[in-house]
Write a protein that holds these residues in place. Structure first.
Motif, short mmCIF file in Angstrom:
data_model
loop_
_atom_site.label_atom_id
_atom_site.label_comp_id
_atom_site.label_asym_id
_atom_site.label_seq_id
_atom_site.Cartn_x
_atom_site.Cartn_y
_atom_site.Cartn_z
N TYR A 1 0.81 -1.23 0.00
CA TYR A 1 0.00 0.00 0.00
C TYR A 1 0.84 1.27 0.00
O TYR A 1 1.96 1.30 0.46
CB TYR A 1 -0.96 -0.01 1.19
CG TYR A 1 -0.29 0.09 2.55
CD1 TYR A 1 0.18 -1.05 3.19
CD2 TYR A 1 -0.16 1.31 3.20
CE1 TYR A 1 0.78 -0.97 4.43
CE2 TYR A 1 0.43 1.40 4.44
CZ TYR A 1 0.90 0.26 5.06
OH TYR A 1 1.50 0.35 6.28
N ASP B 1 1.95 4.53 1.33
CA ASP B 1 2.05 4.84 2.75
C ASP B 1 1.46 6.22 3.05
O ASP B 1 2.16 7.20 3.27
CB ASP B 1 3.54 4.80 3.16
CG ASP B 1 3.66 4.66 4.66
OD1 ASP B 1 2.61 4.66 5.34
OD2 ASP B 1 4.80 4.54 5.14
N PRO C 1 4.12 -1.28 3.48
CA PRO C 1 4.01 0.10 3.02
C PRO C 1 5.02 0.41 1.91
O PRO C 1 6.10 -0.16 1.87
CB PRO C 1 4.35 0.91 4.27
CG PRO C 1 5.24 0.01 5.06
CD PRO C 1 4.80 -1.39 4.77
N THR D 1 6.74 3.85 0.32
CA THR D 1 6.81 5.28 0.59
C THR D 1 6.51 6.10 -0.66
O THR D 1 6.88 5.72 -1.76
CB THR D 1 8.23 5.61 1.09
OG1 THR D 1 8.54 4.69 2.12
CG2 THR D 1 8.30 7.01 1.64
N HIS D 2 5.85 7.22 -0.44
CA HIS D 2 5.56 8.18 -1.51
C HIS D 2 6.83 8.54 -2.26
O HIS D 2 7.84 8.74 -1.64
CB HIS D 2 4.94 9.43 -0.87
CG HIS D 2 5.07 10.67 -1.69
ND1 HIS D 2 4.09 11.08 -2.54
CD2 HIS D 2 6.06 11.59 -1.78
CE1 HIS D 2 4.47 12.20 -3.14
NE2 HIS D 2 5.65 12.53 -2.69
N PRO D 3 6.89 8.65 -3.57
CA PRO D 3 5.78 8.41 -4.49
C PRO D 3 5.66 6.96 -4.90
O PRO D 3 4.71 6.61 -5.60
CB PRO D 3 6.18 9.26 -5.70
CG PRO D 3 7.68 9.24 -5.68
CD PRO D 3 8.07 9.20 -4.24
N VAL E 1 8.39 4.72 -6.09
CA VAL E 1 9.26 4.15 -7.11
C VAL E 1 10.24 3.16 -6.48
O VAL E 1 11.02 2.53 -7.18
CB VAL E 1 10.06 5.25 -7.85
CG1 VAL E 1 9.13 6.11 -8.66
CG2 VAL E 1 10.87 6.09 -6.89
N GLU E 2 10.20 3.04 -5.19
CA GLU E 2 11.21 2.25 -4.50
C GLU E 2 10.55 1.04 -3.86
O GLU E 2 10.07 1.09 -2.74
CB GLU E 2 11.83 3.15 -3.42
CG GLU E 2 13.21 2.79 -3.01
CD GLU E 2 14.11 2.57 -4.19
OE1 GLU E 2 14.62 1.45 -4.30
OE2 GLU E 2 14.32 3.51 -5.00
N GLN E 3 10.46 -0.05 -4.59
CA GLN E 3 9.72 -1.20 -4.05
C GLN E 3 10.49 -2.50 -4.09
O GLN E 3 9.94 -3.57 -3.86
CB GLN E 3 8.41 -1.39 -4.85
CG GLN E 3 7.49 -0.20 -4.80
CD GLN E 3 6.22 -0.44 -5.57
OE1 GLN E 3 5.72 -1.56 -5.65
NE2 GLN E 3 5.68 0.62 -6.13
N LYS E 4 11.76 -2.39 -4.39
CA LYS E 4 12.53 -3.60 -4.56
C LYS E 4 12.47 -4.49 -3.32
O LYS E 4 12.18 -5.68 -3.39
CB LYS E 4 13.98 -3.24 -4.87
CG LYS E 4 14.71 -4.35 -5.58
CD LYS E 4 16.03 -3.87 -6.14
CE LYS E 4 16.33 -4.53 -7.46
NZ LYS E 4 16.02 -3.70 -8.60
N ALA E 5 12.70 -3.86 -2.17
CA ALA E 5 12.73 -4.63 -0.93
C ALA E 5 11.39 -5.28 -0.67
O ALA E 5 11.30 -6.44 -0.27
CB ALA E 5 13.11 -3.72 0.24
N THR E 6 10.31 -4.51 -0.94
CA THR E 6 8.97 -5.04 -0.74
C THR E 6 8.77 -6.32 -1.54
O THR E 6 8.30 -7.34 -1.02
CB THR E 6 7.95 -3.99 -1.20
OG1 THR E 6 8.31 -2.74 -0.62
CG2 THR E 6 6.56 -4.38 -0.80
N VAL F 1 2.53 6.47 -9.96
CA VAL F 1 3.65 5.68 -10.44
C VAL F 1 3.85 4.42 -9.61
O VAL F 1 4.41 3.44 -10.06
CB VAL F 1 4.93 6.53 -10.44
CG1 VAL F 1 5.36 6.85 -9.02
CG2 VAL F 1 6.05 5.82 -11.19
N GLN G 1 8.42 9.58 -16.33
CA GLN G 1 7.42 10.47 -15.76
C GLN G 1 8.02 11.23 -14.58
O GLN G 1 9.15 11.01 -14.19
CB GLN G 1 6.20 9.65 -15.33
CG GLN G 1 6.56 8.35 -14.71
CD GLN G 1 6.23 8.27 -13.26
OE1 GLN G 1 5.73 9.21 -12.68
NE2 GLN G 1 6.56 7.16 -12.65
N LYS H 1 18.18 -2.16 1.53
CA LYS H 1 17.34 -3.31 1.20
C LYS H 1 17.40 -4.36 2.31
O LYS H 1 16.38 -4.92 2.70
CB LYS H 1 17.79 -3.96 -0.12
CG LYS H 1 17.70 -3.04 -1.32
CD LYS H 1 16.33 -2.48 -1.56
CE LYS H 1 16.34 -1.49 -2.71
NZ LYS H 1 15.54 -0.31 -2.47
N VAL I 1 14.22 -5.49 4.51
CA VAL I 1 13.75 -6.87 4.51
C VAL I 1 13.88 -7.51 5.89
O VAL I 1 12.98 -8.18 6.36
CB VAL I 1 14.52 -7.69 3.46
CG1 VAL I 1 14.21 -9.17 3.61
CG2 VAL I 1 14.15 -7.21 2.06
#
Lengths: 443, 354, 263, 670, 298
Positions: free
Chosen positions: A184, A186, A212, A214-216, A218-223, A242, E218, E255, E259
């Motif tokens: 989601y 955050d 979570p 974080t806004h915006p 673009v950083e989701q690798k760890a997730t 994005v 973008q 990371k 994790v």
């Protein structure tokens, strides 16, 4: 050097003078004014733009085709919020007093702005239509007298999506032991569904984790590495802008099956899936309305708006998910005004009158058909107590080029929602020292 | 030109070190205060009060806080938004957990909480300097953003993480109209701006400026860098904290951590630099500039009857805003306050050029 | 000049066996000497002799690896600049170390910081005791301004002042600390004859009127011999001579050091 | 009484008889002080810019200080009739010393503070001063130099202890020490001061002021309390000066003007006198203090105007344009407005606008914002300069006076101010013109005598009480006195036409580029002149024309400068050609001096008047060259440098000719 | 264990992306002492230019055109911003670059539009499993990340050669070491500025290609500048290898933290963790990993 600052001084003075002049601008006396809080720039512009276009096109359609709502022309002015709460509040304050009778209805299109305006709207007596977003507990009209989360709150959305999951798995009973993750945004928006999902997890015995971004976003690798490790059975996506496309890409990168990912209705539009290309194939998302420009309202729009060169969007974008949502939103708002006109007369109405209209909104299938929205939207009826009306959505799937529905309308379980809403609304009322309206006494 | 100073001689050090030693400045200030306290609430529209004056005053207050740290003590900070958030959430928690507290006490305690957090994040300034410190303060910004988003206690377990201010009153007087909110903010800002001025013209301010100008020499004349820097962080954060509480309670009403994100910090840094580092006046000028220019740019096309799309306006706004920042820096790198100082110097010497 | 008025007292500061090195380079090597109350003590030596390092050790900016410093009968190995300042050691710098963003008045006022006691709260109010304190110290500073004859630049930012005046302001800042020991690092470097004369006069006046003990580094031999009571000569971090100007003048080691006789 | 002009004071003038009533029992200044301490106890009496602020003393404090000082001096042995020398810049404490001395019946003798030791020695010796109150180390050093030669000087008191630590002489005392001794004495004898004061009377000697005569040694002018008190009272009544005035005392204390303005009038009216921080800061201090009453000799008015013009040169074109336009308007309207004459509405509005934009800011930056009354005297003032200030709204008036009259002989009344007159006689003053053209007067301010110089006294004071001023002048039809020159300097050219050198010189000096001029011609065939250029003005002029020069001498000798000066002289010649009596004395030949005339070289008096005779003899070779056909002349002179050393200076100067014009009577404007 | 390496590897690869942006910062800071906040906006601008030009022309030409645009941009910045502000304090220049960043954010979107554009320059984007023999299940990496790493490596190599071997490069190093000295040997500072800004514009383009391929082109791309800041303080403002090593450390650190520690705190810690990591590091070495030692003198 000396010269520079002289010019600068003149510039600032000039700007100030113009601003003052701008405040005194006149508005036609017989027009219904609708402020439009939009965002066409910033990280969320790709999503904000089609919604704003759909909304604008419908209002223009009403003016061009019908000469207004029962002859009362609709005037609207866009104000750029950039999805920023403070700016949104400024836009609201700037536009709320415009027009013959003030702002009729405000659509903040941002959960953050909605929260802030929730505090202000009762004072200004302007209703907020937050179709498919906003605070979930604002469904309770006795406490949140001016909020209207039409067609579904996030709790409803979460319930609908879980209902679909249960359907796929063969019933809620099969969910026991399953792992469901929520990725989601955050922010209040992303956090909204968590209480309901936790409640469902408790009831049905599935493991729920919330992750979570974080806004915006673009950083989701760890997730997604975590998701790869945990291998949840389903991933619910509560993203915006994005973040959505990034999630889909990251899912592809860790080989998470896209057809086990279900986005909320704000995570299932064309800008969310196209950047990921083939990676998006199979991705699922809820939708409040239908996709495509095949509906009769679109024909009217092409004819009355685009052919006159007044269209807001590019023609090929008409009919996209968020465009259509803008249309529906504008439709509901104008219908509310129409309803109110029946009581207060065909003239520009103030916010309080429009609220009456919303609370007495009853859009039947017949009316939907008449308005050209047949198949696009489900009928809805509101009351003083129930500010949501209906809570139904369908699940759609992206096949790489277009969306297609994979489920029928799913309705949220009001028996589940209503007590939670009532409890949350009660807590809010206590905090804010609000005495709830007694809806049984109002008609 | 307007300055007529002959005969305004000083017979005591008190007069000589007054905030406004020149009579015309005192009158000017009195007029400004009269406008702020009497004319504006009487004449201005609610929109002007709520969307321009209130954010302007709160921004100015936060900018004063940042300026104390950056302009006076030389410690560049990009974490002001975080400290504002501390103030906002501290005020929220105090208000809902200890409802009997007076609002003023809440604001002071909120500032105090921010001050404590500021001190913690100020500790690295002993070792780290310049841009390294600036970037390091981002750690505070991001950490605090995160903490208020993640630690549910701070938000009193609201499901969405967005919190709303409770109904406000002071001594039984409800703060529920724009004018009342404006008066409360104005009074707080007046008092705190004066306090800031007092600080910077006295012992504390001199020790900050000494650290800023040459920290080694400062230490050798007996200023403890630790104490000076941390006091600057504390006071700066106190101001930011109170500003944050005002922003949350009196401007937004309901908010989420995003209301105090990094953009807020940057905006405040802009205000301080455009307004003038090391100037209390500059904070007001900077806040007015940064707040007003986008609004003006936004409204000018409408006012001129040029129907530009909001997207276009918004992009233009970015461009013009960026260009103006560069332009102002080139025209006067020391900010609007310096421009005013130069203008004032000219007015004092008028008709002579120097 | 030195005969009249002031009385040279007991030992105010004693440095014993100070050694200081930076990463293997010996800046000071087993240096010992003393400074008596109310005297003017010069430290001289060729470039790189370790004079500035010595001052830096005395006022706590450098920490010697070995040796003790006894100031007012308290022996310490290692003190910080703040401690040195609070115990009564003030100094000026070879390269002016003024606070460039502040006016002359404010610069000198910073010299009073150690003596000002009011806390933040009172400062913010600027009322009652804080205001009174500020005025009292202003009066003291005004006397220093008067003493150094810099009234006309009172409110000028020091960055705009010519070099000679900046040096004077720096001296003023040190004086404002009312130090027991004043360290002057090349107070006359880069000055013209007239400015040097003024500075000499101020140094002697300070010593004379306030009884301040002065330790100074100076290159101008004439000045050193004229105004100092005793002279320490350093060369390559070692003390090679110590005595009255006359004694030092005749010392062979000193002559060699200055003529550059190789070691 | 033919030829005698007077203004009768008994007809109430502008009505401030309050002072007269208030002081009806006071016939000496110490008594006035006591009255002031009673009437104006809490009002400021003295100010001094010191330690960054204007230190202020009220009348009550001043009385207290004076009491202790008087008692201290008494403890030191000062008794009635003693002379007390006062040496230093304007300092409140030195003013108090004067009154303290008077309280004891001693005579204060202020000495020019920039006098060299020898000059000082003369005064101290001549006056027989037993005590000297010196400002600082510098003055003490000078006194110590002469002390051995003048054993009558017993005790020296210094006001500023800076650098005095090592002066161990037993006769040196600090001011504080003396006041301490006074406090002890007052503790033993609280009534001491009042008793001493009561012993004084109006006819007692109040002060001895040495005139820096243009020739010979200074003479000590003895003035009684009555002299000073009555003239001061008359003048404050005339000008309506009250205790609300604020003035700046910056002219030498030994000069009679300062004595009357900063002491006489200040005491009688009860107003406050401020002292600048130092000589160098007078202009800044003037701006800060913003006096309401101000005196300056023409030289200073002129310097200020010159700086205004120079500073305006650097202004941007808008400001310069505004300045030019509005100053032209002010020149037209300002004086009339100041004289309360009828002025058209449009002109008034324009003037009001000018006041907003230019005049008031200008007055403010110069420190003249609050000026109600300003005087110029001592020498003629250029009409341009005079008009400039008056058009700005600064009420500058001309005054004619001298030490022997306790200043006031003529004052221009409000509303009748003209640049070329000095006004009608002051209250209670009678003036007549002798047959030789010399101006004579009678007044309550007439001095008692020249100290120890009966011969000179007799020469100046006639038996029937008239005092010779030594100036030549005449009364116009308006009853205003006009001064032409020193009586003895008015001479004739060889052809018999009138030659008034001072008149020529003044006309020349009205040009901003000319600082000083010395005209020669008595007994010669034509008039000729030495010119001293104004370094600031000409330097600025040269800079703007890109003229490169290395120093004063080089600039002075520059051909372009000669051209500039020749234009000035020809302008003067044209003016002279309009007056029948003076048309013959147009200047034919001139030269520009290579050095500035300097008081240290004896070329100027300490009040900076040219000592013509001395200059003529010193530059004999140049004078001769002027009256020959020589194109160049050589000169070699001895000069005294600032540190007292002497050197020789030589130069080759060019001699230039100017055009002269035939007589051309001015047509009356119809 | 395999998962740990997977995270570590993922972190490294993310770090490479940060390093790409950080490189641009370092280039400019090193040569002109300007803390160029506009780097992020430059990345967006470059990527936007490229993606929109690609609609009109073949990829290689579009790339060349984009390079040209970035050089023009450098010229404009030098002329209109840097030259008038020469000799100003660092913070002023920093502010000016923020102004530039605002300007090009607006300008880029005005000219090129504010939609999401898909950038496809042919970078592969398939996950692959490597080192299966070592770990059970192997390590899953994305080809894209590997390619990005290779590109970053190439870029660093090119830059290193440029700095070491070319005349201009040596001039740049001279400027970085001592402004005065460099000027006195006749290197015009203005040219240097144009060159470094152009170079960092090209670096921005490369970063833009990589980030744009990953995220779509973008607005949010301009925000990646914030991710480069901790890399910078860790690696030191003046060190090219520092940017790479810093990027790797920050990427891997955040990371791993997210994790392994994140879930305890409710997640989302990686943002501040990167900064905290850099901050803690700075407390030990105030000048950063490869930064020049700060020497205090009296």
């Amino acid at each position: 050097m000396r010269k520079h600052w002289r010019i600068a001084t003149l510039g600032v003075l000039g700007a100030a003078a113009m601003m003052v002049a701008g405040l005194g601008e006149a508005m036609a006396q017989n027009e219904q004014f609708m402020p439009r809080l939009t965002y066409r720039t910033g990280p969320y512009a790709p999503n904000g733009v089609p919604f704003a276009n759909g909304y604008a096109d419908y209002l223009n359609l009403i003016n061009e085709r019908d000469g207004g709502i029962n002859g009362v022309k609709v005037a609207f002015e866009e104000c750029e919020t950039g999805y920023d709460t403070a700016r949104g509040v400024e836009c609201y304050d700037r536009l709320k007093g415009k027009g013959a009778a003030g702002a009729a209805v405000v659509d903040p299109l941002s959960t953050g702005i909605t929260f802030a305006l929730t505090e202000k709207a009762p004072g200004d007596k302007i209703p907020l239509i937050t179709m498919g977003y906003g605070r979930s507990e604002s469904q309770d009209g006795s406490v949140f007298g001016w909020n209207f989360p039409l067609l579904g709150t996030y709790w409803a959305a979460a319930d609908i999506i879980m209902n679909y999951v249960a359907q796929k798995e063969g019933g809620y009973g099969k969910l026991k032991g399953k792992k469901i993750s929520l990725v989601y945004h955050d922010s209040p928006y992303g956090k909204e569904p968590i209480p309901l999902l936790e409640e469902l997890a408790k009831r049905h015995g599935f493991a729920f984790t919330a992750m979570p971004v974080t806004h915006p976003g673009v950083e989701q690798k760890a997730t997604w590495l975590q998701i790869r490790q945990n291998r949840p059975d389903y991933v619910l996506l509560w993203g915006w802008g994005v973040m959505n496309s990034t999630s889909i890409k990251e899912a592809a990168a860790v080989n998470y099956p896209r057809n086990k990912m279900i986005g909320v209705w704000w995570s299932g539009a064309e800008p969310d899936v196209t950047p990921a290309g083939d990676g998006s194939k199979g991705y699922l998302a809820a939708n409040l309305q239908a996709v495509g420009d095949q509906f009769s309202v679109h024909r009217d729009i092409y004819k009355s708006v685009y052919d006159k060169g007044k269209g807001a969007a590019k023609k090929e974008e008409v009919g996209q998910v968020l465009y259509n949502r803008g249309l529906v939103n504008a439709f509901l708002a104008t219908e509310a005004i129409r309803t109110a006109q029946a009581k207060f007369g065909n003239k520009p109405l103030n916010g309080e009158q429009v609220r009456w209209g919303i609370e007495h909104l009853d859009i039947t299938a017949a009316r939907i058909k008449e308005a050209g929205f047949e198949g696009l939207v489900y009928p809805i009826k509101l009351s003083c107590q129930d500010h949501m009306g209906s809570a139904r959505a369908r699940i759609q799937q992206w096949d790489g080029t277009k969306w297609s529905f994979v489920s029928d309308w799913i309705e949220a379980d009001r028996k589940l929602l209503d007590p939670m809403v009532a409890a949350a609304a009660k807590k809010y009322a206590e905090e804010k020292k609000i005495t709830p309206r007694d809806c049984s006494k109002e008609m | 030109m307007l300055y007529r100073e002959a005969g305004q001689f000083k017979t005591t050090y008190g007069d000589d070190q007054a905030v406004f030693p020149i009579r015309q400045d005192r009158w000017g200030m009195a007029i400004i205060l009269a406008i702020a306290y009497v004319a504006l609430p009487w004449l201005a529209t609610d929109y002007f009060i709520t969307s321009i004056m209130i954010p302007f005053l709160i921004y100015a207050l936060a900018a004063i806080g940042l300026n104390l740290l950056t302009g006076y003590c030389g410690q560049v900070s990009l974490g002001t938004g975080g400290f504002m958030a501390v103030g906002a959430y501290a005020a929220y928690n105090l208000a809902i957990r200890v409802p009997e507290l007076n609002l003023i006490v809440i604001f002071i305690l909120a500032g105090g909480a921010a001050a404590m957090v500021g001190v913690v994040f100020g500790v690295p300034s002993l070792r780290i300097k310049g841009f390294y410190l600036a970037v390091a303060t981002l750690a505070a910004q991001f950490f605090l953003d995160w903490a208020f988003a993640r630690i549910k206690w701070f938000t009193n377990y609201t499901p969405s993480g967005s919190v709303a201010a409770p109904p406000l009153d002071i001594f039984g007087f409800a703060i529920n109209t724009p004018d009342r909110r404006y008066f409360l903010i104005l009074a707080i800002v007046t008092v705190m701006a004066l306090a800031a001025k007092n600080l910077v013209r006295g012992r504390v301010g001199r020790s900050w400026m000494a650290i800023r100008d040459m920290d080694i020499a400062a230490e050798i004349i007996g200023i403890r860098p630790l104490r000076a820097k941390l006091s600057a962080f504390a006071v700066s954060s106190f101001f930011a904290g109170v500003a944050g509480a005002l922003w949350a309670f009196l401007h937004l009403g309901a908010w989420e951590p995003l209301a105090f994100d990094i953009n807020r910090s940057f905006l405040l840094l802009f205000m301080v630099i455009i307004g003038g580092l090391g100037s209390i006046l500059g904070c007001f000028l900077g806040a007015a500039f940064i707040l007003m220019v986008p609004l003006a740019l936004n409204q000018i096309p409408t006012a001129l009857g040029m129907p530009l799309s909001t997207a276009m306006i918004s992009h233009l706004e970015f461009m013009i805003f960026g260009a103006m920042i560069v332009f102002f820096l080139i025209a006067e790198p020391h900010g609007l306050a310096r421009l005013w100082a130069l203008a004032k110097e000219k007015l004092r010497l008028w008709p002579f050029p120097h | 000049m030195t005969a009249s008025g002031r009385k040279i007292g007991g030992t105010l500061l004693k440095v014993d066996n100070i050694s200081l090195s930076f990463g293997g380079v010996r800046a000071l090597n087993d240096v010992s000497f003393d400074i008596k109350a109310h005297e003017i003590r010069a430290i001289i030596g060729p470039n790189g002799a370790g004079k500035s390092s010595m001052l830096n050790v005395i006022n706590g900016f450098y920490h010697p690896q070995q040796g003790t410093i006894t100031f007012k009968d308290i022996a310490r190995t290692d003190i910080g600049p703040y401690d040195a300042a609070s115990r009564g050691i003030a100094r000026t710098f070879q390269n002016i170390a003024l606070f460039r963003g502040m006016s002359t008045l404010d610069n000198i006022m910073t010299g009073r910081l150690l003596k000002m006691k009011r806390n933040l709260f009172w400062q913010a109010l600027y009322f009652g005791p804080a205001r009174r304190e500020e005025m009292e110290h202003r009066a003291v500073v005004e006397r220093i301004i008067d003493f150094l004859e810099i009234q006309s630049i009172r409110k000028v930012p020091v960055g705009r002042l010519p070099y000679g005046l900046q040096k004077r302001v720096e001296l003023g800042r040190a004086l404002a600390m009312e130090p027991d020991l004043l360290l002057l690092d090349e107070p006359m470097a880069g000055m013209n004859v007239e400015e040097k004369e003024d500075m000499c006069r101020f140094i002697l006046d300070v010593n004379d009127e306030f009884g301040t003990t002065i330790a100074l580094i100076e290159h101008d031999m004439g000045v050193v011999m004229d105004i100092s009571d005793r002279v320490v000569v350093l060369d390559y971090g070692r003390k090679i001579a110590d005595g009255t100007p006359d004694e030092v003048r005749g010392n062979q080691a000193v002559i060699d050091a200055y003529l550059g006789v190789s070691h | 009484m033919d030829g005698i002009q007077r203004t009768n004071v008994s007809t109430p003038v502008i009505g401030n008889s309050r002072a007269r009533a208030r002081l009806k029992d006071c016939d000496t200044f110490p008594k006035v002080l006591i009255a002031n301490a009673r009437d104006f106890a809490g009002r400021p009496a003295s100010r001094e810019k010191d330690l960054g602020i204007w230190q202020t003393w009220t009348w009550a404090q001043v009385l207290d200080e004076t009491k202790r000082l008087a008692a201290g001096l008494s403890a030191l042995g000062a008794t009635r009739g003693d002379k007390i020398a006062i040496v230093g810049d304007n300092r409140p404490r030195l003013y108090w010393t004067m009154c303290a001395a008077q309280a004891l019946g001693c005579t204060p003798v202020p000495v020019y503070q920039d006098a060299v030791a020898a000059e000082m020695g003369f005064v101290i010796d001549n006056a027989g001063a037993r005590f000297a109150i010196a400002e600082d180390q510098e003055q003490v050093d000078k006194l110590l130099q002469i002390k051995d030669a003048h054993p009558g000087l017993e005790t020296i008191v210094y006001e500023d202890g800076r650098g005095m630590r090592h002066y161990t002489q037993p006769f040196l005392l600090s001011f504080e020490k003396v006041q301490e001794m006074g406090r002890d004495l007052l503790a033993r004898d609280p009534g001491f001061f009042e008793r001493e004061v009561a012993g004084g009377k109006g006819s007692d000697v109040a002060v001895m002021l040495y005139t820096s005569g243009t020739t010979g040694q200074p003479k000590g002018v003895v003035l009684s309390h009555a002299n000073v008190l009555v003239t001061a009272l008359n003048s404050i009544e005339l000008e309506n000066l009250t205790e609300n005035e604020e003035t700046l005392a910056y002219l030498p204390m030994a000069w009679v003007g300062d004595h009357i303005f900063s002491l006489g009038q200040a005491y009688v009216a009860g107003f406050c006198v401020g002292c600048p921080e130092s000589g160098a800061t007078v202009m800044t201090d003037l701006r800060e203090l913003g006096p309401t009453y101000f005196f300056a000799p023409p030289r200073i008015w002129e310097n200020i105007l010159t700086t205004v013009m120079i500073r305006m040169e650097d202004a941007g074109w808008i400001k310069r344009w505004l300045f030019r336009k509005f100053m032209a308007h002010a020149k037209r309207i300002g004086p009339a407005l100041l004289d309360k004459k009828p002025v058209g509405l449009v002109d008034r509005l324009l003037y009001w606008l000018g006041d907003l934009l230019i005049y008031a800011p200008l007055r403010n930056t110069l420190g003249f914002s609050r000026i109600r009354l300003a005087y110029t005297a001592g020498e003629a003032i250029g009409p341009d300069i005079f008009d400039f200030y008056r058009s700005l709204g600064v009420n500058v008036k001309q005054l004619y006076g001298m030490t022997e009259a306790a200043v006031f002989i003529c004052i221009q009344p409000d509303g009748q101010v003209k640049p070329d007159t000095v006004g009608p006689p002051a209250p209670e003053v009678e003036v007549k013109i002798a047959e030789s053209g010399e101006v004579l007067f009678k007044s309550p301010g007439v001095f008692l005598a020249y100290y120890k110089n009966d011969k000179a006294t007799a020469e100046t004071k006639t038996d029937d009480g008239w005092v010779k001023t030594g100036d030549a002048g005449f009364f116009g039809a308006d009853g205003h006195l006009r001064i032409i020159d020193r009586a003895k300097d008015v001479g004739k050219l060889a052809d018999g036409s009138l030659f008034a050198p001072k008149y020529l010189e003044n006309k020349l000096k009205f040009f901003p580029h000319i600082k000083e001029a010395v005209a020669f011609g008595a007994g010669r065939d034509y008039a000729a002149a030495f010119i001293n250029i104004d370094l600031a003005a000409v330097g600025n002029w040269a800079e703007r024309r890109g003229i490169v020069y290395g120093g004063y001498a080089e600039l002075a000798a520059h051909p372009e400068v000669y051209k500039l000066i020749r234009d000035c002289i020809e302008q003067v010649n044209r003016d002279l050609s309009t007056e029948s009596t003076l048309t013959g004395s147009q200047i034919k030949r001139f030269l520009v001096l290579h050095k500035e005339l300097d008081a240290d070289d004896g070329e100027l008096t300490r009040t900076r008047k040219v000592r013509r005779g001395f200059v003529e003899s010193r530059y004999q070779s140049l004078v001769e060259a002027l009256f020959s056909d020589a194109r160049r002349a050589h000169v070699e002179t001895e000069v005294v440098f600032e540190d007292g050393r002497k050197g020789r200076l030589q130069a080759d100067l060019a001699i230039a000719e100017a055009d002269r014009y035939p007589h051309q009577p001015l047509k009356k404007a119809s | 264990m395999g998962f740990f390496f997977e995270v570590l590897f993922g972190g490294f690869l993310a770090g490479v992306l940060y390093a790409l942006v950080a490189l641009g910062f370092v280039l400019i800071f090193k040569a002109s002492g300007v803390f160029n906040f506009a780097q992020g906006a430059m990345v967006l601008f470059a990527a936007l230019s490229l993606v929109r030009l690609m609609e009109w022309m073949p990829i290689p030409i579009a790339m060349l055109a984009s390079v040209a645009i970035m050089i023009v941009f450098a010229l404009v910045v030098e002329r209109l911003v840097l030259r008038p502000l020469v000799n100003q304090e660092g913070i002023i220049l920093f502010m000016a670059t923020i102004g530039v960043s605002y300007f090009i954010d607006g300008f880029g979107q005005t000219v090129w539009g504010s939609d999401v554009y898909k950038l496809d320059v042919g970078l592969p984007n398939e996950p692959v499993i490597i080192l299966e023999s070592l770990f059970e299940g192997g390590i899953l990496v994305n080809q894209f990340d590997l390619v990005a790493a290779v590109i970053a490596g190439l870029l660093v190599t090119v830059l290193a050669i440029f700095f070491q071997k070319t005349r201009i490069g040596r001039a740049l190093r001279a400027v970085a070491d001592d402004h005065q000295a460099a000027q006195s040997v006749g290197i015009p500072l203005r040219d240097i500025w144009v060159i470094v800004w152009s170079t960092s514009g090209i670096v921005a383009l490369v970063a833009g290609i990589v980030w744009g391929s990953a995220l779509g082109v973008q607005f949010s791309i301009s925000l990646v500048a914030l991710k480069a800041l901790p890399v910078l303080i860790l690696g030191g403002f003046t060190s090219v290898p520092g940017a790479i090593v810093g990027g790797l450390i920050i990427g891997a650190g955040e990371k791993l933290a997210e994790v392994y520690i994140g879930p305890t705190f409710g997640g989302g810690i990686e943002n501040w963790f990167a900064y905290m990591l850099a901050l803690l590091f700075l407390l030990v070495r105030p000048q950063g990993l490869f930064g020049e030692r700060i020497i205090e003198r009296v």
